[in-house]
Design a protein around this motif. Structure first.
Motif, PDB file in Angstrom:
ATOM      1  N   ARG A  12      43.228  34.036  27.689  1.00 47.80           N
ATOM      2  CA  ARG A  12      42.569  35.348  27.770  1.00 47.80           C
ATOM      3  C   ARG A  12      42.466  35.782  29.221  1.00 47.80           C
ATOM      4  NH1 ARG A  12      39.821  37.986  23.675  1.00 47.80           N
ATOM      5  NH2 ARG A  12      38.492  39.164  25.106  1.00 47.80           N
ATOM      6  N   LEU A  13      41.954  34.905  30.062  1.00 46.53           N
ATOM      7  CA  LEU A  13      41.776  35.251  31.473  1.00 46.53           C
ATOM      8  C   LEU A  13      43.112  35.599  32.123  1.00 46.53           C
ATOM      9  CD1 LEU A  13      40.090  35.646  33.984  1.00 46.53           C
ATOM     10  CD2 LEU A  13      39.992  33.167  34.292  1.00 46.53           C
ATOM     11  N   ASN A  14      44.138  34.823  31.800  1.00 48.44           N
ATOM     12  CA  ASN A  14      45.454  35.129  32.385  1.00 48.44           C
ATOM     13  C   ASN A  14      45.958  36.505  31.951  1.00 48.44           C
ATOM     14  OD1 ASN A  14      45.640  32.810  33.884  1.00 48.44           O
ATOM     15  ND2 ASN A  14      46.713  31.648  32.279  1.00 48.44           N
ATOM     16  N   ALA A  15      45.720  36.852  30.703  1.00 46.89           N
ATOM     17  CA  ALA A  15      46.131  38.177  30.211  1.00 46.89           C
ATOM     18  C   ALA A  15      45.343  39.277  30.936  1.00 46.89           C
ATOM     19  CB  ALA A  15      45.913  38.269  28.697  1.00 46.89           C
ATOM     20  N   GLN A  16      44.052  39.040  31.127  1.00 45.18           N
ATOM     21  CA  GLN A  16      43.215  40.028  31.827  1.00 45.18           C
ATOM     22  C   GLN A  16      43.675  40.202  33.278  1.00 45.18           C
ATOM     23  OE1 GLN A  16      39.580  38.012  30.918  1.00 45.18           O
ATOM     24  NE2 GLN A  16      39.248  39.142  29.010  1.00 45.18           N
ATOM     25  N   ILE A  17      44.022  39.083  33.908  1.00 47.91           N
ATOM     26  CA  ILE A  17      44.511  39.149  35.294  1.00 47.91           C
ATOM     27  C   ILE A  17      45.823  39.928  35.353  1.00 47.91           C
ATOM     28  CG2 ILE A  17      45.480  37.766  37.201  1.00 47.91           C
ATOM     29  CD1 ILE A  17      42.562  37.283  37.198  1.00 47.91           C
ATOM     30  N   ALA A  18      46.729  39.656  34.411  1.00 48.35           N
ATOM     31  CA  ALA A  18      48.021  40.363  34.397  1.00 48.35           C
ATOM     32  C   ALA A  18      47.797  41.870  34.282  1.00 48.35           C
ATOM     33  CB  ALA A  18      48.886  39.858  33.239  1.00 48.35           C
ATOM     34  N   PHE A  19      46.846  42.267  33.449  1.00 53.36           N
ATOM     35  CA  PHE A  19      46.533  43.694  33.275  1.00 53.36           C
ATOM     36  C   PHE A  19      45.925  44.256  34.567  1.00 53.36           C
ATOM     37  CE2 PHE A  19      43.567  47.092  32.029  1.00 53.36           C
ATOM     38  CZ  PHE A  19      44.405  47.914  31.286  1.00 53.36           C
ATOM     39  N   ALA A  20      44.998  43.514  35.160  1.00 53.75           N
ATOM     40  CA  ALA A  20      44.343  43.967  36.404  1.00 53.75           C
ATOM     41  C   ALA A  20      45.372  44.188  37.510  1.00 53.75           C
ATOM     42  CB  ALA A  20      43.291  42.942  36.854  1.00 53.75           C
ATOM     43  N   VAL A  21      46.381  43.335  37.556  1.00 57.46           N
ATOM     44  CA  VAL A  21      47.438  43.457  38.564  1.00 57.46           C
ATOM     45  C   VAL A  21      48.351  44.644  38.224  1.00 57.46           C
ATOM     46  CG1 VAL A  21      49.504  42.335  39.527  1.00 57.46           C
ATOM     47  CG2 VAL A  21      47.379  41.015  39.201  1.00 57.46           C
ATOM     48  N   GLU A  22      48.692  44.770  36.948  1.00 55.86           N
ATOM     49  CA  GLU A  22      49.608  45.830  36.513  1.00 55.86           C
ATOM     50  C   GLU A  22      49.039  47.224  36.830  1.00 55.86           C
ATOM     51  OE1 GLU A  22      52.609  45.522  35.368  1.00 55.86           O
ATOM     52  OE2 GLU A  22      52.934  47.653  34.931  1.00 55.86           O
ATOM     53  N   ILE A  23      47.763  47.422  36.553  1.00 56.00           N
ATOM     54  CA  ILE A  23      47.197  48.779  36.702  1.00 56.00           C
ATOM     55  C   ILE A  23      47.085  49.191  38.169  1.00 56.00           C
ATOM     56  CG2 ILE A  23      45.985  48.646  34.493  1.00 56.00           C
ATOM     57  CD1 ILE A  23      43.351  48.309  36.033  1.00 56.00           C
ATOM     58  N   ASP A  24      47.258  48.243  39.090  1.00 56.54           N
ATOM     59  CA  ASP A  24      47.297  48.617  40.514  1.00 56.54           C
ATOM     60  C   ASP A  24      48.382  49.666  40.778  1.00 56.54           C
ATOM     61  OD1 ASP A  24      45.866  47.632  43.028  1.00 56.54           O
ATOM     62  OD2 ASP A  24      47.948  47.625  43.719  1.00 56.54           O
ATOM     63  N   LYS A  25      49.411  49.661  39.921  1.00 49.69           N
ATOM     64  CA  LYS A  25      50.537  50.594  40.098  1.00 49.69           C
ATOM     65  C   LYS A  25      50.130  52.060  39.933  1.00 49.69           C
ATOM     66  CE  LYS A  25      54.009  47.268  38.460  1.00 49.69           C
ATOM     67  NZ  LYS A  25      54.791  46.868  37.268  1.00 49.69           N
ATOM     68  N   LEU A  26      48.992  52.300  39.284  1.00 43.20           N
ATOM     69  CA  LEU A  26      48.563  53.702  39.097  1.00 43.20           C
ATOM     70  C   LEU A  26      48.292  54.370  40.445  1.00 43.20           C
ATOM     71  CD1 LEU A  26      48.151  55.530  36.613  1.00 43.20           C
ATOM     72  CD2 LEU A  26      45.695  55.120  36.814  1.00 43.20           C
ATOM     73  N   LYS A  27      48.037  53.546  41.473  1.00 42.23           N
ATOM     74  CA  LYS A  27      47.780  54.084  42.821  1.00 42.23           C
ATOM     75  C   LYS A  27      49.049  54.697  43.433  1.00 42.23           C
ATOM     76  CE  LYS A  27      44.319  50.446  43.305  1.00 42.23           C
ATOM     77  NZ  LYS A  27      44.021  49.109  43.867  1.00 42.23           N
ATOM     78  N   ARG A  28      50.195  54.409  42.838  1.00 45.24           N
ATOM     79  CA  ARG A  28      51.440  54.947  43.392  1.00 45.24           C
ATOM     80  C   ARG A  28      52.026  56.076  42.552  1.00 45.24           C
ATOM     81  NH1 ARG A  28      55.580  51.260  43.802  1.00 45.24           N
ATOM     82  NH2 ARG A  28      54.536  49.842  42.370  1.00 45.24           N
ATOM     83  N   ILE A  29      51.308  56.487  41.506  1.00 41.69           N
ATOM     84  CA  ILE A  29      51.765  57.633  40.701  1.00 41.69           C
ATOM     85  C   ILE A  29      51.216  58.901  41.360  1.00 41.69           C
ATOM     86  CG2 ILE A  29      51.749  58.735  38.435  1.00 41.69           C
ATOM     87  CD1 ILE A  29      53.205  55.995  38.520  1.00 41.69           C
ATOM     88  N   ILE A  30      52.118  59.778  41.771  1.00 35.37           N
ATOM     89  CA  ILE A  30      51.710  60.957  42.554  1.00 35.37           C
ATOM     90  C   ILE A  30      51.667  62.203  41.666  1.00 35.37           C
ATOM     91  CG2 ILE A  30      52.186  62.335  44.615  1.00 35.37           C
ATOM     92  CD1 ILE A  30      51.533  59.409  45.191  1.00 35.37           C
ATOM     93  N   ARG A  31      50.541  62.898  41.710  1.00 38.97           N
ATOM     94  CA  ARG A  31      50.343  64.111  40.914  1.00 38.97           C
ATOM     95  C   ARG A  31      50.833  65.347  41.689  1.00 38.97           C
ATOM     96  NH1 ARG A  31      46.131  64.370  37.360  1.00 38.97           N
ATOM     97  NH2 ARG A  31      45.157  66.067  38.519  1.00 38.97           N
ATOM     98  N   ARG A  32      50.898  66.474  40.995  1.00 34.39           N
ATOM     99  CA  ARG A  32      51.319  67.701  41.659  1.00 34.39           C
ATOM    100  C   ARG A  32      50.267  68.202  42.654  1.00 34.39           C
ATOM    101  NH1 ARG A  32      55.122  67.114  38.156  1.00 34.39           N
ATOM    102  NH2 ARG A  32      56.718  68.700  37.842  1.00 34.39           N
ATOM    103  N   ASN A  33      49.011  68.105  42.292  1.00 34.42           N
ATOM    104  CA  ASN A  33      47.986  68.764  43.123  1.00 34.42           C
ATOM    105  C   ASN A  33      47.622  67.966  44.375  1.00 34.42           C
ATOM    106  OD1 ASN A  33      46.566  67.135  40.931  1.00 34.42           O
ATOM    107  ND2 ASN A  33      44.969  67.411  42.480  1.00 34.42           N
ATOM    108  N   HIS A  34      47.023  68.664  45.301  1.00 36.89           N
ATOM    109  CA  HIS A  34      46.670  68.092  46.601  1.00 36.89           C
ATOM    110  C   HIS A  34      45.197  67.689  46.654  1.00 36.89           C
ATOM    111  CE1 HIS A  34      50.393  70.214  47.442  1.00 36.89           C
ATOM    112  NE2 HIS A  34      50.520  69.460  48.513  1.00 36.89           N
TER     113      HIS A  34
END
Lengths: 203, 203
Positions: A12-34
């Motif tokens: 369980r913990l390993n799965a949670q860690i994998a998710f916590a690491v994966e969602i870091d990628k949302l910081k690199r998704i760039i939106r249209r607005n400023h």
């Protein structure tokens, strides 16, 4: 035969860690607005934080009995699918239609990283947000639409003139705000009209 | 004499809007640590989103009866004072001491933008986080410390070698994690020891 050691808690913990690491990628998704200072485009992780805060700040503008803590949770997860599916520009109807299938596949993969019970819980939050059938989802969507209108209003139209968006199109988004929060909807409508009067938004 | 029109609801909304606009600045506060992919340094708004998500993901690692929704709210507001006071590097004792007064002044100004009742509520969340006397605050602080250790571990030491941080110093931070969550503390300690073994963190 060797004994197989099963450590479900560790899994369980390993799965949670994998998710916590994966969602870091949302910081690199760039939106249209400023950003409101106009310095650069916004990423989806910081946008998600901002609208989560707005749920705390504007809570009294939700219908009575709205579960605001659920709204916050919904807003934190509402754009996670963009890690795979990217940001959709809400004023492009072709892009919006093609996006739905990509987002479902993204939800399968990303929420699927979590232990089943947690993946199900977060996916339900996302689906509730998308369906806009509960007061919580309608209020969350209202805040999600309110934030870029406020930012555009404060940055001489921001992405509106850039992408040739017209007041009538923005007013369709204002209707979504009104459905989640009449008072924020009325305020957003005033911002739109003021932006038109100032020449920052085409009629 | 002209009649003075008082519109307290309008005043509240204007104060809330001013706060919503002000906190956008947190997106421009840059922390020492990097994104997990190493591409750039992290800003405090996206960090706040990430740790808010971690509260949802790792909730079962908090002591029983911990109010996780309060933990999420606390983590969303916990770094707002950095808008005025900047990010503090936790391994610099001089910086940490000078920061306390600057953060109090920042809290006065930033939470002071809100209507009184809301400003008081959010300031209390921040003070609770800082004081670490409740299970909620201890768990929130644990997640706030866990995130950069995970990121550094996954990026060949990240900021540790860059700022000549030693394992003994990181282990002091691990103690804060253990106080908020024994299981996450144990996991963080393993990450630290693994980083030392791999030569990414000096003993």
């Amino acid at each position: 035969m060797s004994r197989v050691t099963i450590a479900p808690e560790e899994d369980r913990l390993n799965a949670q860690i994998a998710f916590a690491v994966e969602i870091d990628k949302l910081k690199r998704i760039i939106r249209r607005n400023h950003l409101i200072d106009g310095s650069r485009r916004e990423n989806t992780a910081e946008h998600s934080w901002h609208v989560g805060m707005l749920a705390m700040v504007f809570g009294e503008h939700a219908p009575p009995e709205t579960d605001l803590q659920r709204v916050v949770a919904m807003l934190l997860v509402h754009d996670l699918v963009e890690i795979d599916a990217g940001d959709t520009f809400i004023y492009d109807p072709v892009e919006v239609a093609a996006q739905a299938e990509a987002e479902r596949a993204a939800a399968d993969r990303i929420f699927g990283l979590l232990p089943d019970d947690q993946g199900k819980w977060m996916r339900e939050l996302w689906e509730e947000f998308e369906a806009r059938k509960t007061p919580e989802a309608r209020f969350a969507k209202a805040l999600d639409r309110f934030a870029p209108i406020l930012a555009n209003h404060l940055t001489e139209g921001g992405t509106w003139p850039l992408f040739k968006v017209k007041a009538s199109q923005v007013k369709e988004k204002v209707r979504l705000i009104q459905e989640g929060s009449p008072s924020l909807g009325a305020y957003a409508l005033r911002l739109v009209e003021l932006s038109v009067a100032r020449g920052h938004l085409a009629e």
